[in-house]
Design a protein around this motif. Structure first.
Motif, PDB file in Angstrom:
ATOM      1  N   LEU A 164      19.682   3.467 -12.048  1.00  0.00           N
ATOM      2  CA  LEU A 164      19.820   2.680 -10.819  1.00  0.00           C
ATOM      3  C   LEU A 164      18.616   1.778 -10.558  1.00  0.00           C
ATOM      4  CD1 LEU A 164      21.421   5.191  -8.325  1.00  0.00           C
ATOM      5  CD2 LEU A 164      22.486   3.243  -9.454  1.00  0.00           C
ATOM      6  N   ALA A 165      17.552   1.974 -11.302  1.00  0.00           N
ATOM      7  CA  ALA A 165      16.373   1.117 -11.129  1.00  0.00           C
ATOM      8  C   ALA A 165      16.768  -0.349 -11.273  1.00  0.00           C
ATOM      9  CB  ALA A 165      15.289   1.495 -12.129  1.00  0.00           C
ATOM     10  N   VAL A 166      17.685  -0.636 -12.171  1.00  0.00           N
ATOM     11  CA  VAL A 166      18.141  -2.017 -12.383  1.00  0.00           C
ATOM     12  C   VAL A 166      18.845  -2.537 -11.125  1.00  0.00           C
ATOM     13  CG1 VAL A 166      19.706  -3.462 -13.741  1.00  0.00           C
ATOM     14  CG2 VAL A 166      18.320  -1.715 -14.865  1.00  0.00           C
ATOM     15  N   GLU A 167      19.681  -1.720 -10.524  1.00  0.00           N
ATOM     16  CA  GLU A 167      20.412  -2.132  -9.317  1.00  0.00           C
ATOM     17  C   GLU A 167      19.467  -2.304  -8.129  1.00  0.00           C
ATOM     18  OE1 GLU A 167      23.629  -2.988  -8.906  1.00  0.00           O
ATOM     19  OE2 GLU A 167      23.775  -2.808 -11.072  1.00  0.00           O
ATOM     20  N   ILE A 168      18.507  -1.389  -8.009  1.00  0.00           N
ATOM     21  CA  ILE A 168      17.552  -1.483  -6.910  1.00  0.00           C
ATOM     22  C   ILE A 168      16.696  -2.728  -7.077  1.00  0.00           C
ATOM     23  CG2 ILE A 168      15.577  -0.374  -5.794  1.00  0.00           C
ATOM     24  CD1 ILE A 168      16.929   2.352  -6.541  1.00  0.00           C
ATOM     25  N   ARG A 169      16.273  -3.006  -8.297  1.00  0.00           N
ATOM     26  CA  ARG A 169      15.483  -4.212  -8.581  1.00  0.00           C
ATOM     27  C   ARG A 169      16.297  -5.467  -8.262  1.00  0.00           C
ATOM     28  NH1 ARG A 169      10.667  -6.361  -8.769  1.00  0.00           N
ATOM     29  NH2 ARG A 169       9.816  -4.780 -10.116  1.00  0.00           N
ATOM     30  N   ARG A 170      17.574  -5.455  -8.632  1.00  0.00           N
ATOM     31  CA  ARG A 170      18.435  -6.604  -8.340  1.00  0.00           C
ATOM     32  C   ARG A 170      18.552  -6.818  -6.827  1.00  0.00           C
ATOM     33  NH1 ARG A 170      22.669  -7.622  -6.218  1.00  0.00           N
ATOM     34  NH2 ARG A 170      23.407  -5.493  -6.070  1.00  0.00           N
ATOM     35  N   MET A 171      18.765  -5.741  -6.082  1.00  0.00           N
ATOM     36  CA  MET A 171      18.860  -5.848  -4.626  1.00  0.00           C
ATOM     37  C   MET A 171      17.553  -6.406  -4.058  1.00  0.00           C
ATOM     38  SD  MET A 171      19.633  -2.888  -1.755  1.00  0.00           S
ATOM     39  CE  MET A 171      18.081  -2.025  -2.004  1.00  0.00           C
ATOM     40  N   ALA A 214      10.052   2.541   6.982  1.00  0.00           N
ATOM     41  CA  ALA A 214      10.080   2.093   5.580  1.00  0.00           C
ATOM     42  C   ALA A 214       9.934   3.296   4.660  1.00  0.00           C
ATOM     43  CB  ALA A 214       8.973   1.078   5.322  1.00  0.00           C
ATOM     44  N   GLY A 215       9.054   4.218   5.009  1.00  0.00           N
ATOM     45  CA  GLY A 215       8.860   5.426   4.199  1.00  0.00           C
ATOM     46  C   GLY A 215      10.131   6.254   4.094  1.00  0.00           C
ATOM     47  N   ALA A 216      10.867   6.349   5.188  1.00  0.00           N
ATOM     48  CA  ALA A 216      12.122   7.115   5.170  1.00  0.00           C
ATOM     49  C   ALA A 216      13.125   6.488   4.206  1.00  0.00           C
ATOM     50  CB  ALA A 216      12.704   7.188   6.578  1.00  0.00           C
ATOM     51  N   TRP A 217      13.209   5.149   4.199  1.00  0.00           N
ATOM     52  CA  TRP A 217      14.143   4.492   3.280  1.00  0.00           C
ATOM     53  C   TRP A 217      13.642   4.530   1.849  1.00  0.00           C
ATOM     54  CZ3 TRP A 217      19.074   3.737   3.953  1.00  0.00           C
ATOM     55  CH2 TRP A 217      19.549   3.850   5.252  1.00  0.00           C
ATOM     56  N   GLN A 218      12.338   4.551   1.666  1.00  0.00           N
ATOM     57  CA  GLN A 218      11.791   4.726   0.322  1.00  0.00           C
ATOM     58  C   GLN A 218      12.198   6.079  -0.244  1.00  0.00           C
ATOM     59  OE1 GLN A 218       7.678   4.106   1.262  1.00  0.00           O
ATOM     60  NE2 GLN A 218       7.799   1.896   1.027  1.00  0.00           N
ATOM     61  N   VAL A 219      12.126   7.104   0.583  1.00  0.00           N
ATOM     62  CA  VAL A 219      12.527   8.446   0.143  1.00  0.00           C
ATOM     63  C   VAL A 219      14.009   8.454  -0.220  1.00  0.00           C
ATOM     64  CG1 VAL A 219      12.868  10.836   0.916  1.00  0.00           C
ATOM     65  CG2 VAL A 219      10.697   9.666   1.370  1.00  0.00           C
ATOM     66  N   ARG A 220      14.829   7.834   0.579  1.00  0.00           N
ATOM     67  CA  ARG A 220      16.272   7.808   0.290  1.00  0.00           C
ATOM     68  C   ARG A 220      16.562   7.096  -1.026  1.00  0.00           C
ATOM     69  NH1 ARG A 220      19.887   7.289   5.567  1.00  0.00           N
ATOM     70  NH2 ARG A 220      21.403   7.983   4.014  1.00  0.00           N
ATOM     71  N   LEU A 221      15.890   5.972  -1.228  1.00  0.00           N
ATOM     72  CA  LEU A 221      16.083   5.236  -2.484  1.00  0.00           C
ATOM     73  C   LEU A 221      15.553   6.034  -3.667  1.00  0.00           C
ATOM     74  CD1 LEU A 221      15.163   1.677  -1.200  1.00  0.00           C
ATOM     75  CD2 LEU A 221      17.416   2.402  -2.021  1.00  0.00           C
ATOM     76  N   GLN A 222      14.453   6.737  -3.474  1.00  0.00           N
ATOM     77  CA  GLN A 222      13.892   7.566  -4.546  1.00  0.00           C
ATOM     78  C   GLN A 222      14.865   8.685  -4.924  1.00  0.00           C
ATOM     79  OE1 GLN A 222      10.908   6.998  -6.160  1.00  0.00           O
ATOM     80  NE2 GLN A 222      11.445   8.627  -7.556  1.00  0.00           N
ATOM     81  N   GLN A 223      15.541   9.256  -3.938  1.00  0.00           N
ATOM     82  CA  GLN A 223      16.536  10.296  -4.213  1.00  0.00           C
ATOM     83  C   GLN A 223      17.675   9.742  -5.070  1.00  0.00           C
ATOM     84  OE1 GLN A 223      17.360  11.413  -0.156  1.00  0.00           O
ATOM     85  NE2 GLN A 223      15.915  13.131  -0.221  1.00  0.00           N
ATOM     86  N   LEU A 224      18.117   8.537  -4.767  1.00  0.00           N
ATOM     87  CA  LEU A 224      19.158   7.912  -5.590  1.00  0.00           C
ATOM     88  C   LEU A 224      18.658   7.719  -7.018  1.00  0.00           C
ATOM     89  CD1 LEU A 224      20.627   5.068  -3.325  1.00  0.00           C
ATOM     90  CD2 LEU A 224      21.627   7.310  -3.809  1.00  0.00           C
ATOM     91  N   LEU A 225      17.441   7.251  -7.143  1.00  0.00           N
ATOM     92  CA  LEU A 225      16.863   6.973  -8.459  1.00  0.00           C
ATOM     93  C   LEU A 225      16.652   8.246  -9.269  1.00  0.00           C
ATOM     94  CD1 LEU A 225      15.895   4.663 -10.235  1.00  0.00           C
ATOM     95  CD2 LEU A 225      13.633   4.907  -9.199  1.00  0.00           C
ATOM     96  N   ARG A 226      16.230   9.308  -8.618  1.00  0.00           N
ATOM     97  CA  ARG A 226      16.059  10.586  -9.332  1.00  0.00           C
ATOM     98  C   ARG A 226      17.398  11.113  -9.846  1.00  0.00           C
ATOM     99  NH1 ARG A 226      11.864  13.179  -5.372  1.00  0.00           N
ATOM    100  NH2 ARG A 226       9.961  12.454  -6.383  1.00  0.00           N
ATOM    101  N   ALA A 227      18.434  10.934  -9.050  1.00  0.00           N
ATOM    102  CA  ALA A 227      19.758  11.400  -9.458  1.00  0.00           C
ATOM    103  C   ALA A 227      20.300  10.577 -10.617  1.00  0.00           C
ATOM    104  CB  ALA A 227      20.727  11.353  -8.281  1.00  0.00           C
ATOM    105  N   ASP A 228      19.918   9.295 -10.670  1.00  0.00           N
ATOM    106  CA  ASP A 228      20.397   8.417 -11.732  1.00  0.00           C
ATOM    107  C   ASP A 228      19.344   7.343 -12.020  1.00  0.00           C
ATOM    108  OD1 ASP A 228      21.669   6.720 -13.487  1.00  0.00           O
ATOM    109  OD2 ASP A 228      23.403   6.353 -12.193  1.00  0.00           O
ATOM    110  N   PRO A 229      18.437   7.596 -12.973  1.00  0.00           N
ATOM    111  CA  PRO A 229      17.366   6.648 -13.270  1.00  0.00           C
ATOM    112  C   PRO A 229      17.835   5.243 -13.643  1.00  0.00           C
ATOM    113  CG  PRO A 229      16.904   8.762 -14.279  1.00  0.00           C
ATOM    114  CD  PRO A 229      18.307   8.831 -13.736  1.00  0.00           C
TER     115      PRO A 229
END
Length: 138
Positions: free
Chosen positions: A87-94, A70-85
């Motif tokens: 995306l928080a809306v898309e991650i929340r929707r998912m 879970a931590g590894a996927w959290q890091v991957r998602l955090q990298q996406l979010l840092r590149a494009d803040p």
């Protein structure tokens, strides 16, 4: 780390061990297709691989491995979010529409996110709690 990322990463890995695995995989891959389409096929293959690790961890009662995944996927998602803040809306929707509905009530409670913010001025006091709180003042 952003609370939405913590919740989504945990929910994604938790969902891998459920009957809703296919919709969880599709939701994650759809997110990558939208933001990094060149990585979508790789992410899909990695999700399949991680699912096998999650299932093995569950069979062995190995909560530490599941938490690490879970931590590894959290890091991957955090990298996406840092590149494009945005995306928080898309991650929340998912999280809200795909991942959380696939989980049992105990798992839903475990992945919930909580954000507390407070501001005090002067000599004001702020008390916050995510659950029970008892305050004794003199």
């Amino acid at each position: 780390m952003d609370p939405i990322v913590l919740a989504a990463g945990t929910a994604l890995v938790t969902a891998m061990a459920t009957d809703a695995w296919q919709s969880a995989r599709e939701g994650a891959v759809a997110l990558w297709r939208k933001v990094r389409p060149e990585q979508a096929e790789i992410v899909e293959a990695e999700l399949v691989e991680v699912r096998e690790q999650v299932l093995e961890a569950r069979r062995d009662g190995d909560a530490d491995t599941e938490q690490a995944l879970a931590g590894a996927w959290q890091v991957r998602l955090q990298q996406l979010l840092r590149a494009d803040p945005s995306l928080a809306v898309e991650i929340r929707r998912m999280l809200d529409e795909v991942l959380t509905p696939s989980l049992d009530p105990t798992s839903r409670e475990r992945i919930g996110s909580l954000v507390l913010k407070a501001k005090a001025s002067g000599r004001g006091r702020v008390y916050q709690a995510g659950r029970d709180q008892t305050i004794h003042e003199r």
